[in-house]
Design a protein around this motif. Structure first.
Motif, short mmCIF file in Angstrom:
data_model
loop_
_atom_site.label_atom_id
_atom_site.label_comp_id
_atom_site.label_asym_id
_atom_site.label_seq_id
_atom_site.Cartn_x
_atom_site.Cartn_y
_atom_site.Cartn_z
N ALA A 172 0.92 -1.06 0.13
CA ALA A 172 -0.15 0.04 -0.16
C ALA A 172 1.00 1.26 0.01
O ALA A 172 2.07 1.27 0.33
N SER A 173 0.27 2.31 -0.49
CA SER A 173 1.08 3.73 -0.28
C SER A 173 0.05 4.79 -0.39
O SER A 173 -1.10 4.95 -0.43
N ILE A 174 0.72 5.84 0.49
CA ILE A 174 -0.01 7.46 0.34
C ILE A 174 0.93 8.17 -0.56
O ILE A 174 2.27 8.09 -0.15
N ILE A 175 0.19 8.71 -1.29
CA ILE A 175 0.95 9.85 -2.31
C ILE A 175 0.32 10.91 -2.17
O ILE A 175 -0.90 11.26 -2.24
N SER A 176 1.16 12.07 -2.12
CA SER A 176 0.82 13.50 -2.23
C SER A 176 1.69 14.33 -3.15
O SER A 176 2.53 13.53 -4.14
N SER A 177 1.55 15.49 -3.56
CA SER A 177 2.17 16.07 -4.49
C SER A 177 3.74 16.25 -4.23
O SER A 177 4.73 16.30 -5.09
N LYS A 178 4.20 16.07 -2.85
CA LYS A 178 5.62 15.98 -2.53
C LYS A 178 5.94 14.91 -1.77
O LYS A 178 7.10 14.42 -1.70
#
Length: 323
Positions: A172-178
């Motif tokens: 699993a992953s959490i992705i934001s703009s940075k």
């Protein structure tokens, strides 16, 4: 706060590389760290429509702790089934050059499906399930190209183009703009058929002590790996770059079959942390085409590695096409 976190990551990478340079070994990643939600440098742009399909062609060169140099040409294809569900397939071709022999052949095939669970303006949450299919049984033998007397002798895992096992993968992953934070698990479901050992077959090698630097891998069944990825991305109009850390922890011991008894025994010192510092640079020629350069340097690794996955450093150049 963000600047403090980034500064801490940079200091940690620099400090560990200096402190552990003599211990730097290689990647215990058997490929799952670039599957689905665990992939590095994932796109996050809510203002631009994401392309539904992509193909990346890459060349990988890895320096092992011994003589083998590992080269891989890889095709990585991703296809969207729905807005939030996609599938990925990786098809590698691998060749190895070293003191014992030169080998080549198809690598293990990776298949995965990724579902986006949360999709909002601030971050995405993705989950992946998949597996790896072996291209052979992990027991390629010497063809006598380097030493004629060694023809037909089983080679260490460093020279194998396949790990020889069926693997289960999830993550699993959490992705934001940075930022990108990911975690995953890989479990070997079967053993391979490798038969390398310090046998009389290698007595004619000029340096017997060098042979003993390769760990036995008789019918190897790898332990279970858990990975974490922390990555800071810097994105601009035509290019981007990132830095990160990739810790992989083997939570169960590798097992090999003892030739005398035919019973499996756990191998000491095969559990523990493998830590890699990573960076990459991507140039987007247009919305469809890109070129990426990536580098990884091993900070520390497990003491015993029968699977032959240790690398001092890796370099990757890739061309990506989105459509």
């Amino acid at each position: 706060m963000e600047k403090r976190i980034l500064g801490f990551v940079l200091l940690l990478i620099n400090g560990l590389m200096v402190e552990n340079q003599a211990l730097a070994q290689g990647c215990s990643d058997a490929g799952f760290c670039t599957m689905g939600a665990m992939k590095p440098d994932q796109a996050f742009n809510k203002k631009v429509e994401l392309k539904l399909r992509s193909i990346e062609v890459s060349y990988y060169r890895g320096e092992s702790t011994l003589s083998p140099m590992i080269n891989v040409a890889n095709i990585d294809a991703s296809f969207s089934i729905t807005k939030n569900l996609g599938v990925q397939i990786k098809l590698p071709y691998q060749w190895v050059t070293g003191n014992f022999d030169n080998t080549q052949g198809m690598g293990d095939i990776s298949l995965s499906a990724t579902q986006r669970i949360i999709d909002n303006e601030k971050f995405d949450l993705n989950v992946t399930i998949g597996g790896k299919i072996p291209s052979n049984d992990g027991n390629m033998k010497s063809n006598g190209e380097v030493f004629k007397w060694s023809k037909g002798t089983p080679l260490p895992m460093y020279y194998q183009t396949s790990l020889g096992s069926y693997d289960f993968v999830a993550g699993a992953s959490i992705i934001s703009s940075k930022w990108l934070f990911a975690t995953g698990i890989q479990m070997a479901l079967t053993a391979n058929s490798n038969q390398f050992e310090w046998s009389p077959d290698w007595d004619e090698y000029p340096d017997p002590e060098y042979v003993r630097k390769y760990d036995h891998a008789n019918d190897l069944k790898r332990g279970t790996d858990i990975m974490f990825r922390i990555e800071r991305n810097f994105r601009f109009s035509n290019y981007s770059f990132n830095i990160g850390l990739l810790p992989i922890y083997r939570i169960t011991k590798d097992q090999i079959k003892e030739p005398e008894t035919g019973e499996y025994e756990k191998v000491d010192k095969t559990t523990g942390l493998a830590l890699t510092a990573l960076t990459s640079f991507t140039y987007n020629m247009d919305v469809n085409n890109s070129i990426k350069l990536s580098y990884g340097h091993k900070i520390t690794d497990r003491e015993v590695n029968p699977d032959g996955l240790t690398r001092v450093q890796v370099f990757i150049v890739a061309y990506g096409f989105r459509f």
